[in-house]
Design a protein around this motif. Sequence first.
Motif, PDB file in Angstrom:
ATOM      1  N   PRO A  23       0.830  -1.214   0.000  1.00 46.96           N
ATOM      2  CA  PRO A  23       0.000   0.000   0.000  1.00 46.96           C
ATOM      3  C   PRO A  23       0.859   1.255   0.000  1.00 46.96           C
ATOM      4  O   PRO A  23       1.826   1.367   0.770  1.00 46.96           O
ATOM      5  N   HIS A  24       0.501   2.224  -0.872  1.00 50.62           N
ATOM      6  CA  HIS A  24       1.310   3.449  -0.964  1.00 50.62           C
ATOM      7  C   HIS A  24       0.510   4.657  -1.431  1.00 50.62           C
ATOM      8  O   HIS A  24       0.962   5.409  -2.285  1.00 50.62           O
ATOM      9  N   VAL A  80      -2.796   7.788  -6.255  1.00 49.03           N
ATOM     10  CA  VAL A  80      -4.102   8.373  -5.909  1.00 49.03           C
ATOM     11  C   VAL A  80      -5.039   7.268  -5.432  1.00 49.03           C
ATOM     12  O   VAL A  80      -5.227   6.272  -6.130  1.00 49.03           O
ATOM     13  N   PRO A  81      -5.632   7.398  -4.242  1.00 49.01           N
ATOM     14  CA  PRO A  81      -6.563   6.387  -3.743  1.00 49.01           C
ATOM     15  C   PRO A  81      -8.016   6.718  -4.097  1.00 49.01           C
ATOM     16  O   PRO A  81      -8.653   7.546  -3.453  1.00 49.01           O
ATOM     17  N   GLN A  82      -8.535   6.069  -5.112  1.00 50.55           N
ATOM     18  CA  GLN A  82      -9.936   6.237  -5.499  1.00 50.55           C
ATOM     19  C   GLN A  82     -10.542   4.857  -5.701  1.00 50.55           C
ATOM     20  O   GLN A  82      -9.907   3.952  -6.279  1.00 50.55           O
ATOM     21  N   LYS A  83     -11.785   4.674  -5.260  1.00 53.92           N
ATOM     22  CA  LYS A  83     -12.444   3.379  -5.418  1.00 53.92           C
ATOM     23  C   LYS A  83     -13.921   3.580  -5.731  1.00 53.92           C
ATOM     24  O   LYS A  83     -14.494   4.639  -5.456  1.00 53.92           O
ATOM     25  N   ASN A  84     -14.520   2.564  -6.321  1.00 53.25           N
ATOM     26  CA  ASN A  84     -15.957   2.591  -6.544  1.00 53.25           C
ATOM     27  C   ASN A  84     -16.692   2.466  -5.208  1.00 53.25           C
ATOM     28  O   ASN A  84     -16.172   1.869  -4.252  1.00 53.25           O
ATOM     29  N   ASP A  86     -19.053   0.678  -4.222  1.00 56.11           N
ATOM     30  CA  ASP A  86     -19.379  -0.675  -3.783  1.00 56.11           C
ATOM     31  C   ASP A  86     -18.144  -1.547  -3.567  1.00 56.11           C
ATOM     32  O   ASP A  86     -18.244  -2.751  -3.353  1.00 56.11           O
ATOM     33  N   THR A  87     -16.954  -0.930  -3.640  1.00 57.23           N
ATOM     34  CA  THR A  87     -15.700  -1.667  -3.429  1.00 57.23           C
ATOM     35  C   THR A  87     -15.234  -1.482  -1.992  1.00 57.23           C
ATOM     36  O   THR A  87     -15.112  -0.357  -1.513  1.00 57.23           O
ATOM     37  N   ILE A  88     -14.963  -2.585  -1.319  1.00 57.67           N
ATOM     38  CA  ILE A  88     -14.432  -2.539   0.048  1.00 57.67           C
ATOM     39  C   ILE A  88     -12.912  -2.605  -0.058  1.00 57.67           C
ATOM     40  O   ILE A  88     -12.351  -3.622  -0.469  1.00 57.67           O
ATOM     41  N   HIS A  89     -12.269  -1.507   0.284  1.00 64.92           N
ATOM     42  CA  HIS A  89     -10.809  -1.439   0.128  1.00 64.92           C
ATOM     43  C   HIS A  89     -10.267  -0.332   1.013  1.00 64.92           C
ATOM     44  O   HIS A  89     -10.752   0.798   0.975  1.00 64.92           O
ATOM     45  N   ASP A  90      -9.256  -0.661   1.816  1.00 62.75           N
ATOM     46  CA  ASP A  90      -8.547   0.322   2.627  1.00 62.75           C
ATOM     47  C   ASP A  90      -7.177   0.526   1.988  1.00 62.75           C
ATOM     48  O   ASP A  90      -6.315  -0.353   2.051  1.00 62.75           O
ATOM     49  N   PHE A  91      -6.977   1.689   1.366  1.00 59.01           N
ATOM     50  CA  PHE A  91      -5.741   1.929   0.623  1.00 59.01           C
ATOM     51  C   PHE A  91      -4.513   1.926   1.530  1.00 59.01           C
ATOM     52  O   PHE A  91      -3.406   1.666   1.067  1.00 59.01           O
ATOM     53  N   ALA A  92      -4.696   2.211   2.808  1.00 56.37           N
ATOM     54  CA  ALA A  92      -3.560   2.255   3.728  1.00 56.37           C
ATOM     55  C   ALA A  92      -3.076   0.870   4.127  1.00 56.37           C
ATOM     56  O   ALA A  92      -1.934   0.715   4.569  1.00 56.37           O
ATOM     57  N   THR A  93      -3.923  -0.140   3.962  1.00 58.43           N
ATOM     58  CA  THR A  93      -3.553  -1.491   4.420  1.00 58.43           C
ATOM     59  C   THR A  93      -3.721  -2.573   3.363  1.00 58.43           C
ATOM     60  O   THR A  93      -3.089  -3.631   3.468  1.00 58.43           O
ATOM     61  N   ASP A  94      -4.554  -2.347   2.363  1.00 59.98           N
ATOM     62  CA  ASP A  94      -4.873  -3.404   1.396  1.00 59.98           C
ATOM     63  C   ASP A  94      -4.073  -3.253   0.104  1.00 59.98           C
ATOM     64  O   ASP A  94      -3.927  -2.132  -0.410  1.00 59.98           O
ATOM     65  N   GLY A 109     -11.852  -2.510  -8.987  1.00 57.46           N
ATOM     66  CA  GLY A 109     -12.650  -1.557  -8.231  1.00 57.46           C
ATOM     67  C   GLY A 109     -11.930  -0.357  -7.684  1.00 57.46           C
ATOM     68  O   GLY A 109     -12.525   0.454  -6.983  1.00 57.46           O
ATOM     69  N   THR A 110     -10.618  -0.223  -7.987  1.00 58.74           N
ATOM     70  CA  THR A 110      -9.837   0.893  -7.449  1.00 58.74           C
ATOM     71  C   THR A 110      -8.934   1.467  -8.529  1.00 58.74           C
ATOM     72  O   THR A 110      -8.798   0.901  -9.611  1.00 58.74           O
ATOM     73  N   THR A 111      -8.306   2.603  -8.200  1.00 62.36           N
ATOM     74  CA  THR A 111      -7.203   3.062  -9.031  1.00 62.36           C
ATOM     75  C   THR A 111      -6.120   1.989  -9.066  1.00 62.36           C
ATOM     76  O   THR A 111      -5.935   1.234  -8.113  1.00 62.36           O
TER      77      THR A 111
END
Length: 486
Positions: A23-24, A80-84, A86-94, A109-111
């Motif tokens: 993650p970055h 850049v952290p962008q997601k739809n 309905d997407t479950i995503h934590d950019f800091a950890t996933d 579902g994400t950038t």
Amino acid sequence: MSELTQLSPQPLWQIFAKICSIPHPSYHEEALAAHILHWAQEKGLHAERDAVGNVLLRKPATPGYEKRQPVVLQAHLDMVPQKNSDTIHDFATDPIQPYVDADWVKARGTTLGADNGIGMASALAVLADDSVQHGPLEVLLTMTEETGMAGAFGLQPGWLQAEILINTDSEEEGEIYMGCAGGVDFKTILPLEREAVPAGYQPLKLTIKGLKGGHSGADIHLGLANANKLLARFLSLHGQKLDIRLLDLNGGTLRNAIPREAFATLALPQENAESLHALAQEYLAVIKAELAAVEKKLAIQIEPATSDAQALTKGCGDRFIALLNAMPNGVIRMSDDVKGVVETSLNVGVVSTEADRAHIRCLIRSLIDSGKEDVVGTLSALGRLAGAETIAKGSYPGWKPDANSPVMHIVRETYQKLFNKTPNIQVIHAGLECGLFKKPYPQMDMVSIGPTITGPHSPDEQVHIKSVGQYWILLTALLKAIPEKN
């Protein structure tokens, strides 16, 4: 990930797959920086960081190339952290989940982080591949480019030894960039006055969603819709006749990403709820017709809501909506000097409300300082009329084109020989760090190249696989073609 590691050039894609696994997003680059430092040390490369966290790696020249002009390959560490929605995503950890879709690499579902992960991977792949011939080589990886270019602002003179900088943050194969826009962040802070929701008023949540979004520089000329502006337009049109009382309004997540979604929690007399639904459908039909060429999935949703928040007073709510609706957005002016390129633009990127204030965050870009100053003046005037505080900060310069740049001519000639066609020499409206590098290194000769990336700063981001191969061929041939020092 295994799909990516089978692509060619293999070292580049293997490194990019690893970058995706760590993650970055902006302000969370430390794990990736630590990995790269460890990786470089294992390979016996010089590795260090400066006071703001930038990473600098060095590799000696290929035998026989010691007298060539030293070069620095440059990329930024963050994405850049962008997601739809309905997407479950934590950019800091996933980790990012890339996959191959025909001719493209995308993310689920994400950038994707191809901006600027592919450029970063290419620079590290050059260091890893001893078959690439080059003179004295540096790799500079900067911090938090996407949220204010902190790494570039903090770069100190005397740290880099290179005379030529190759920026890898461009997004169109076959184009060579020799200039870019500067920018400035602008925030409007509006005090909010609240009171109890009137009796008999029904709370509802109104959502604009399904927009493409995109890069507020590279995509600003495409006519993409801004969810914040569409929501303000609807509330301005119908708020008074429906007696709407606003509880909160939030939209967008980054000042440099075109907002894809915006949300308003509101209350209105129960007898007006049916009219709200009808007017929303009428409005949807109108804006779908307006935006038919660019926005295929635009939707408006109205659903029941619960909220303990008080409502904005009628005067305050009207002032907030009027302010947001009146803000310019998109292309402000096209350049007279560089045909087909946006000179000045504005992205109304993030709107958020708290108990006692609303924040509107914008990013202004311009090829010329006076263009930035003009838009700052417009937004400041609107703020004064609305009784809001306004703050312009983080101004960074553009990168002034140099038609006589030696490295630009080398890139053009190398591309012509490799692919038997002439590349386009361009100025980009997006902000590259090159303009800031000119302050500590005024004599640095710079150019920017990259593969084809579409939809950066949105979950639609994708990178064209064939173009990555062409970019790699160009980059490695360019390093070999750098001449000796005078």
